[in-house]
Design a protein around this motif. Structure first.
Motif, PDB file in Angstrom:
ATOM      1  N   GLN A 155       0.805  -1.220   0.000  1.00  0.00           N
ATOM      2  CA  GLN A 155       0.000   0.000   0.000  1.00  0.00           C
ATOM      3  C   GLN A 155       0.842   1.275   0.000  1.00  0.00           C
ATOM      4  N   GLY A 156       1.913   1.292   0.791  1.00  0.00           N
ATOM      5  CA  GLY A 156       2.758   2.479   0.836  1.00  0.00           C
ATOM      6  C   GLY A 156       3.357   2.808  -0.517  1.00  0.00           C
ATOM      7  N   ALA A 157       3.745   1.783  -1.260  1.00  0.00           N
ATOM      8  CA  ALA A 157       4.298   1.991  -2.592  1.00  0.00           C
ATOM      9  C   ALA A 157       3.220   2.472  -3.555  1.00  0.00           C
ATOM     10  N   GLN A 158       2.016   1.929  -3.434  1.00  0.00           N
ATOM     11  CA  GLN A 158       0.908   2.377  -4.278  1.00  0.00           C
ATOM     12  C   GLN A 158       0.593   3.851  -4.025  1.00  0.00           C
ATOM     13  N   LEU A 159       0.586   4.247  -2.759  1.00  0.00           N
ATOM     14  CA  LEU A 159       0.316   5.647  -2.436  1.00  0.00           C
ATOM     15  C   LEU A 159       1.436   6.561  -2.924  1.00  0.00           C
ATOM     16  N   LEU A 213       3.537   4.616   5.598  1.00  0.00           N
ATOM     17  CA  LEU A 213       3.204   5.963   5.132  1.00  0.00           C
ATOM     18  C   LEU A 213       1.901   6.463   5.751  1.00  0.00           C
ATOM     19  N   LEU A 214       0.934   5.563   5.950  1.00  0.00           N
ATOM     20  CA  LEU A 214      -0.318   5.959   6.591  1.00  0.00           C
ATOM     21  C   LEU A 214      -0.077   6.459   8.015  1.00  0.00           C
ATOM     22  N   ALA A 215       0.728   5.721   8.764  1.00  0.00           N
ATOM     23  CA  ALA A 215       1.029   6.132  10.138  1.00  0.00           C
ATOM     24  C   ALA A 215       1.803   7.443  10.155  1.00  0.00           C
TER      25      ALA A 215
END
Length: 265
Positions: A89-93, A206-208
């Motif tokens: 997910q972090g890479a997608q964002l 990245l979300l955190a």
């Protein structure tokens, strides 16, 4: 078009259905969401979200046919980015944020693609971005928000663990910190002391990090009410496994608390 030499961004491919039409965009990270992303986009189309924000699908490499142009374009999707490099997910964002900033958007809204969130509430995020807020957290737990069929273990983990730790790290009170329904200003994502385009952000880091960095820097943050609805029965739509996934979330929470994701310069 394929982007492969962008520092801090995974190699990815772009299929652009339309040119930039709005000041804001909605980045939706997905992987094999099948009918869930279709239903979410149908809801968005029914209230004409694509008229006020460009909808960008950030695909992690779906194999279920859900990202076919024949499916997505009639549902109001502007473009599809497909990650070809490592990460989740972090890479997608990261690829979504980078491409959106290159395109010149004033703000970027993120939302999961599993049809749990009230995509109809995107105007609330745009309103706050227009008012000068830099980070807007969607919350089912504030006045006007709704938590529907939330599994008890998830409710308790947010209330008793995740939200208190994020709030302590951020030095600002947040109530629904696992919720990826958020708004980010261009000023926030391009701030020299944020630097989101780093390979350390592979999964949920990245979300955190973005939950806490804005208020640490004195930027303007708030929450807006949203609805998060889980199905009454059947499998809970999530990519987080019970043991390893939750262990990784805890590790990320405490790494963020200790400042391990802050840029060195």
């Amino acid at each position: 078009m394929v982007y492969k030499d962008v520092p801090g961004v995974p190699r990815f491919q772009v299929e652009e259905f339309l040119k930039k039409n709005s000041e804001y965009c909605v980045c939706i990270p997905i992987i094999n969401e099948g009918e869930r992303i279709k239903r979410e986009l149908e809801r968005a189309r029914s209230v004409q979200i694509n008229a006020i924000a460009d909808i960008i699908i950030c695909d992690g490499g779906s194999k279920d046919g859900s990202t076919e142009r024949s499916i997505l374009e009639p549902l109001g999707v502007n473009s599809v980015l497909t990650k070809m490099g490592p990460g989740k997910q972090g890479a997608q964002l990261r690829m979504g944020f980078w491409w959106a900033l290159e395109r010149g958007y004033k703000g970027i809204i993120t939302i999961d693609g599993n049809n749990k969130d009230s995509i109809e509430d995107i105007p609330l995020f745009i309103k706050r971005l227009n008012e000068g807020y830099d980070f807007i957290q969607g919350s089912r737990y504030i006045k006007g928000g709704k938590a529907i069929n939330t599994p008890v273990i998830r409710h308790l983990s947010v209330k008793l663990l995740h939200a208190p730790i994020i709030s302590l790290t951020a030095r600002h009170h947040f109530t629904d910190t696992t919720n990826a329904f958020r708004g980010h200003s261009r000023r926030y994502l391009t701030h020299p002391k944020v630097q989101p385009f780093r390979d350390i952000f592979l999964t949920y880091e990245l979300l955190a990090y973005l939950s806490t960095r804005a208020s640490q820097l004195g930027l303007k943050v708030c929450e807006v009410p949203v609805t998060r609805a889980y199905p009454k029965k059947g499998k809970v739509p999530t990519k987080i496994s019970f043991f390893k996934g939750n262990y990784d979330l805890l590790r990320i929470l405490f790494s963020n608390f200790l400042g391990k994701y802050k840029p060195e310069k």
